[in-house]
Design a protein around this motif. Structure first.
Motif, PDB file in Angstrom:
ATOM      1  N   VAL A   1      22.841  -7.624 -43.824  1.00  0.00           N
ATOM      2  CA  VAL A   1      23.847  -8.379 -43.059  1.00  0.00           C
ATOM      3  C   VAL A   1      24.581  -7.442 -42.106  1.00  0.00           C
ATOM      4  CG1 VAL A   1      26.009  -9.691 -43.248  1.00  0.00           C
ATOM      5  CG2 VAL A   1      24.163 -10.050 -44.921  1.00  0.00           C
ATOM      6  N   THR A   2      24.671  -7.814 -40.839  1.00  0.00           N
ATOM      7  CA  THR A   2      25.480  -7.055 -39.879  1.00  0.00           C
ATOM      8  C   THR A   2      26.565  -7.951 -39.325  1.00  0.00           C
ATOM      9  OG1 THR A   2      23.542  -5.783 -39.231  1.00  0.00           O
ATOM     10  CG2 THR A   2      25.427  -5.696 -37.735  1.00  0.00           C
ATOM     11  N   VAL A   3      27.803  -7.564 -39.559  1.00  0.00           N
ATOM     12  CA  VAL A   3      28.922  -8.272 -38.928  1.00  0.00           C
ATOM     13  C   VAL A   3      29.155  -7.535 -37.611  1.00  0.00           C
ATOM     14  CG1 VAL A   3      31.350  -8.916 -39.152  1.00  0.00           C
ATOM     15  CG2 VAL A   3      29.871  -8.905 -41.176  1.00  0.00           C
ATOM     16  N   ALA A   4      28.695  -8.146 -36.493  1.00  0.00           N
ATOM     17  CA  ALA A   4      28.677  -7.444 -35.201  1.00  0.00           C
ATOM     18  C   ALA A   4      29.930  -7.790 -34.392  1.00  0.00           C
ATOM     19  CB  ALA A   4      27.416  -7.825 -34.434  1.00  0.00           C
ATOM     20  N   HIS A   5      30.552  -6.722 -33.878  1.00  0.00           N
ATOM     21  CA  HIS A   5      31.770  -6.949 -33.084  1.00  0.00           C
ATOM     22  C   HIS A   5      31.464  -7.058 -31.598  1.00  0.00           C
ATOM     23  CE1 HIS A   5      34.122  -6.621 -36.676  1.00  0.00           C
ATOM     24  NE2 HIS A   5      33.362  -5.588 -37.009  1.00  0.00           N
ATOM     25  N   THR A   6      30.238  -6.674 -31.214  1.00  0.00           N
ATOM     26  CA  THR A   6      29.840  -6.808 -29.809  1.00  0.00           C
ATOM     27  C   THR A   6      28.450  -7.453 -29.758  1.00  0.00           C
ATOM     28  OG1 THR A   6      28.706  -4.675 -29.793  1.00  0.00           O
ATOM     29  CG2 THR A   6      31.041  -4.655 -29.175  1.00  0.00           C
ATOM     30  N   VAL A   7      28.138  -7.999 -28.584  1.00  0.00           N
ATOM     31  CA  VAL A   7      26.826  -8.610 -28.374  1.00  0.00           C
ATOM     32  C   VAL A   7      25.731  -7.549 -28.517  1.00  0.00           C
ATOM     33  CG1 VAL A   7      25.402  -9.599 -26.522  1.00  0.00           C
ATOM     34  CG2 VAL A   7      27.692 -10.523 -26.983  1.00  0.00           C
ATOM     35  N   GLU A   8      26.032  -6.320 -28.060  1.00  0.00           N
ATOM     36  CA  GLU A   8      25.034  -5.236 -28.129  1.00  0.00           C
ATOM     37  C   GLU A   8      24.706  -4.900 -29.589  1.00  0.00           C
ATOM     38  OE1 GLU A   8      27.817  -5.125 -26.140  1.00  0.00           O
ATOM     39  OE2 GLU A   8      26.597  -5.700 -24.395  1.00  0.00           O
ATOM     40  N   GLU A   9      25.758  -4.834 -30.408  1.00  0.00           N
ATOM     41  CA  GLU A   9      25.558  -4.506 -31.822  1.00  0.00           C
ATOM     42  C   GLU A   9      24.722  -5.597 -32.497  1.00  0.00           C
ATOM     43  OE1 GLU A   9      28.420  -3.618 -35.666  1.00  0.00           O
ATOM     44  OE2 GLU A   9      29.391  -3.978 -33.744  1.00  0.00           O
ATOM     45  N   ALA A  10      25.017  -6.844 -32.155  1.00  0.00           N
ATOM     46  CA  ALA A  10      24.274  -7.960 -32.751  1.00  0.00           C
ATOM     47  C   ALA A  10      22.811  -7.909 -32.310  1.00  0.00           C
ATOM     48  CB  ALA A  10      24.917  -9.289 -32.358  1.00  0.00           C
ATOM     49  N   SER A  11      22.592  -7.609 -31.021  1.00  0.00           N
ATOM     50  CA  SER A  11      21.222  -7.547 -30.511  1.00  0.00           C
ATOM     51  C   SER A  11      20.448  -6.424 -31.184  1.00  0.00           C
ATOM     52  CB  SER A  11      21.215  -7.318 -28.988  1.00  0.00           C
ATOM     53  OG  SER A  11      21.895  -8.380 -28.377  1.00  0.00           O
ATOM     54  N   ALA A  12      21.138  -5.284 -31.414  1.00  0.00           N
ATOM     55  CA  ALA A  12      20.476  -4.155 -32.078  1.00  0.00           C
ATOM     56  C   ALA A  12      20.101  -4.554 -33.507  1.00  0.00           C
ATOM     57  CB  ALA A  12      21.398  -2.936 -32.079  1.00  0.00           C
ATOM     58  N   ALA A  13      20.976  -5.317 -34.164  1.00  0.00           N
ATOM     59  CA  ALA A  13      20.680  -5.749 -35.547  1.00  0.00           C
ATOM     60  C   ALA A  13      19.463  -6.663 -35.561  1.00  0.00           C
ATOM     61  CB  ALA A  13      21.894  -6.459 -36.139  1.00  0.00           C
ATOM     62  N   VAL A  14      19.352  -7.520 -34.550  1.00  0.00           N
ATOM     63  CA  VAL A  14      18.188  -8.412 -34.441  1.00  0.00           C
ATOM     64  C   VAL A  14      16.917  -7.574 -34.274  1.00  0.00           C
ATOM     65  CG1 VAL A  14      17.068 -10.034 -32.868  1.00  0.00           C
ATOM     66  CG2 VAL A  14      19.426 -10.441 -33.602  1.00  0.00           C
TER      67      VAL A  14
END
Ligand code: AMP
Ligand code: GLY
Length: 424
Positions: free
Chosen positions: A153-166
């Motif tokens: 699980v990644t709680v992403a604070h930015t769109v970039e962080e979320a994209s990297a988790a994907v």
């Protein structure tokens, strides 16, 4: 009756400790167990992935109940195989264990049966998931669909962080578990864990707890399996418990039964208490670890009778009573955890550390070497105490922690801070 407990962690030590106190228990076996569990049970060297061997063992030892601690054997169908062989088992079938084994499954169930949770989408490829994240914005949560030992699980604070988790998920960071991804709305509020015993139809609410997932004080640093817990969780007022039972647990059990996968076992609801009330973050199909340790310290009733009633579809005949005191568990882990850590360092003075009334030290990752207890895992001990308040339980737990001699171990020093901040 003879009972086989499956597992080897702190959760299983707490279960073994409580099961061993049951007047209806004859012999408790545990596979594979650990040195702490060995004080309560006969530990057996059984390969729990070999379901046929487990069935043979149960027949040989006339086991009348198998209690499964961890999720992995449940997701891989150990309850199905035991049931087929006519051996009673406390724990869900593989179909029902999807509540933990597939985050997408649970989100779809919530959607279908009107259970409050964050908005979500399921994806099986990165470009679509990233496009959704860009369109939705941050903060946002990215989850590998399958079991990832609490790390998916990644709680992403930015769109970039979320994209990297994907990207990480689809590039195989979590193996098969990441072949599908759930992207979910970020929920704001205070987290709490709520536990019920279930017999396929009805639920017996147990009590509440709060976990401390982050490795560092003040809930900082990477997530772990859990660095400490306390029970009860003050955020779970009677009103919140009622809303959780009626709005989340009941429709889940009804939905699972309707889908042909009735749920038997412990249903552990990870909740976010938001300004709109409780919302489901996730389900687990087992007791929490270290939440189980604090629950078992507070349970007044015979655990074996309760688990047997759940297995036999007789929960409606039972109730569970809890000590009024608070319980608090401090996890001692090997330095380096949740990253890499060394094994084999000596741990001393455990007897003296748990000499005080209402203090129990549950073993998780320990082993014995030349008659001595040594560290053998990431999370190693669960130092657990009861007290009139969370604050008092905390003081007793840390007194015991400070009496333990283990140079290569560490713990968080602030377990219980939220409850203590509220009530002292
Ligand atoms: P899980 O493994 O699903 O329990 O997620 C691990 C942790 O991530 C949870 O304990 C929460 O702290 C956090 N988390 C998961 N989902 C959400 C969400 N939708 N909103 C906010 N935090 C979340
Ligand atoms: N302590 C969190 C869990 O057992 O999943």
């Amino acid at each position: 009756m003879n009972v086989l407990l499956i597992g080897s962690g702190g959760r299983e030590h707490a279960l073994a400790w409580k099961l061993a106190a049951s007047p209806i228990l004859q012999t408790l076996y545990c596979a594979p167990g650990n040195p702490g569990i060995a004080r309560e049970a006969v530990c057996v060297d059984l390969d729990i992935d070999d379901h046929a061997a487990v069935v043979d063992f149960c027949k040989d030892k006339e086991i009348s109940l198998v209690v499964v601690g961890p999720e992995a054997p449940l997701v891989s169908g150990i309850a199905d195989d035991l049931k087929t062989a006519g051996i009673p088992v406390f724990g869900p079938t593989a179909a029902a264990a999807q509540l933990e084994g597939s985050k997408g499954f649970t989100k779809d169930l919530c959607d279908r049966f009107g259970i409050p949770t964050g908005a979500y989408m399921r994806f099986n490829n990165a470009p679509k998931a990233k496009a959704y994240i860009h369109a939705t914005g941050a903060p946002i949560v990215v989850k590998a669909d399958g079991l990832a030992a609490g790390k998916g699980v990644t709680v992403a604070h930015t769109v970039e962080e979320a994209s990297a988790a994907v990207e990480d998920c689809f590039e195989g960071a979590f193996g098969e578990a990441g072949a599908e991804v759930v992207v979910e709305e970020f929920l704001e509020g205070e987290e709490a864990s709520f536990f019920c015993l279930c017999d396929g139809e009805s639920a017996l609410p147990l009590t509440t707890a709060q976990d401390h997932k982050a490795v560092g004080e003040g809930d900082t640093g990477p997530n772990t399996g859990g660095m400490g817990a306390y029970s009860p969780a003050p955020v779970m007022t009677d009103a919140m418990i009622e809303r959780t039972r009626d709005g989340i647990i009941r429709p889940t059990l009804k939905g699972m039964a309707e889908m042909g996968a009735p749920f038997t076992g412990v249903l552990y609801a990870g909740l976010m208490i938001t300004s709109d009330g409780p919302k489901l973050i996730e389900y687990n199909v087992r007791f929490g670890d270290p939440e189980c340790q604090v629950l078992m310290m507070r349970l007044k009733d015979d655990l074996l009778l309760l688990l047997k009633a759940a297995t036999d579809g007789m929960l409606w005949t039972t109730s569970a009573r809890w000590r009024d005191e608070a319980a608090l568990c401090v996890v001692m882990a090997s330095k380096g955890y949740p990253g890499s850590y060394a094994k084999g360092s000596s741990i001393r003075n455990l007897q003296e550390a748990q000499a005080a009334d209402d203090v129990e030290i549950f073993h998780a990752g320990t082993a014995t070497r030349d008659g001595e207890i040594v560290a053998d895992g990431g999370r190693v001990l669960g130092v657990t105490a009861l007290g009139r308040t969370v604050g008092q339980a905390q003081r007793k737990a840390y007194e015991a922690v400070d009496a333990i001699e283990w140079e290569d171990g560490f713990c968080r020093r602030d377990i219980g801070w939220r409850a203590i901040g509220r009530n002292g």
